[in-house]
Design a protein around this motif. Sequence first.
Motif, mmCIF file in Angstrom:
data_model
loop_
_atom_site.group_PDB
_atom_site.id
_atom_site.type_symbol
_atom_site.label_atom_id
_atom_site.label_comp_id
_atom_site.label_asym_id
_atom_site.label_seq_id
_atom_site.Cartn_x
_atom_site.Cartn_y
_atom_site.Cartn_z
ATOM 1 N N GLU A 1 1.920 1.883 -3.535
ATOM 2 C CA GLU A 1 0.821 2.470 -4.306
ATOM 3 C C GLU A 1 0.608 3.936 -3.917
ATOM 4 O O GLU A 1 0.350 4.789 -4.776
ATOM 5 C CB GLU A 1 -0.463 1.668 -4.067
ATOM 6 N N LYS B 1 1.039 7.106 -6.432
ATOM 7 C CA LYS B 1 -0.056 8.058 -6.638
ATOM 8 C C LYS B 1 0.442 9.494 -6.470
ATOM 9 O O LYS B 1 0.065 10.383 -7.258
ATOM 10 C CB LYS B 1 -1.190 7.773 -5.647
ATOM 11 N N LYS C 1 0.828 -1.204 0.000
ATOM 12 C CA LYS C 1 0.000 0.000 0.000
ATOM 13 C C LYS C 1 0.864 1.257 0.000
ATOM 14 O O LYS C 1 0.512 2.272 -0.630
ATOM 15 C CB LYS C 1 -0.930 0.001 1.219
#
Length: 450
Positions: A381, A385, A378
């Motif tokens: 990610e 982003k 996570k």
Amino acid sequence: MLALLFKNFIRSKGTKIGLLFLFIIGFISLLIGKQFQEKQTKNITEATVYQKGHIARNASYHKDEIGLLLYYIKFSLINKTLPINSLAIGQRDVNPSIQSVTIRGLEAQKYDSELNNPSNLLLGNIDFSFVLVYLFPLLIITFTYNIVSEEKESGTWKIVATQTKNTFSYIIKLFCIRVLSLIAMLTIVILIAVFLLNIPLDKSLFIFYTISVLYILFWFAVCFYIVSLQKNSSFNAVILLTIWLFLIIILPAIINTYIVNKYPVPEALELTVKQRNAYHEKWDMDKQTTLDKFYKHYPQFKNYVLPDKEFSWLWYYAMQQMGDDESAIQSKELETKLKQRNKASQTIAQFIPTLHTQIQLNEIAKSDLGNQLLFMQKTKEFHEKKRLHFYPKIFNNTAVDQEKWSNFKVETFNDISNINFTNAFVPFLFFNLLLISFGWMNFRKEKQII
């Protein structure tokens, strides 16, 4: 009869001392869990406040170049800490629950953690899972090792046999009294934890409590089988303590050594060095070569051309990206090996109730290796982003004041993975029924018992 046996059991000074000791240690473990919970809450609060001030402060200092500003700014992602985590701290004491990263190379930031006393990390926290896994069995052994042999050795067993129609039923009652006493102690400690640690009465707590009860029953089943061999008290005590030592310390150490050697992982430091070397060597390489590799990774940014000047943020962040890309193989290898370790430990633990208990409790509390791997994924990610959001702004040299910096809040990762009930409960049921069945058959062989 049952009430009389309970009074006789609870009147014993050794019983009172044992139960009191276990209660005190259990309560201390809850206080340690409370301390851990408060530390986590404090860290999250401080991270939230710090990020807001940190971004505002840097935005006021670096008003001209957004590329320079984003060199410094860190964005935080929190691995949500559940209240029940205080009962099973697991890997949360060594792995950070907050990741603060810039949009620069991720591999050099992923393994940053808090400074801790290495001696404390070696010893670990005396959380409730430690008390349950290590100390409850010792008290169970103390209460049951001489449950029949003591009366035989003192010469009172014949009196019991003549006054009781079914001596096997009498033995079962003796075990039931001790089982209920330990489960009652467990229940009291868990109820105190619910109020002290604000643990919600949900499915997670129910599974945690059920596994704890099944673990206690497992050790009573072990003791029941050993008692059924009809040996003397010394033999029972020695063999039960040997089993405890083997299941709690020796076997886990052997399995850990096996898994570490079967799935060797590259050091996080080695991976960080690889990323940094890959980045630093780009200073001496042709800039366009670096940009070509960057465009291959992000074809959507091909329209941004390298400016004709000594330094540009396009080239700089392309170098940072290449550092991650060129260490991607080692990063993937590390991730794969950790997943293999986690899978292997879960599979092997199915056959070792002590390990299975610890792993399951950590999974319920979201403090296991699986949770940490999900959090790292996570984080990757989250970092990507942020990169994709800011890269166009950096390459276009967007004015700093055009970005609404106050909108960037601390984000939270919530692990929603579910517990597999079959994997959690079946190993306990299998071993408990197996040991009880063998013990029952041994008692049946003794004509003076049945």
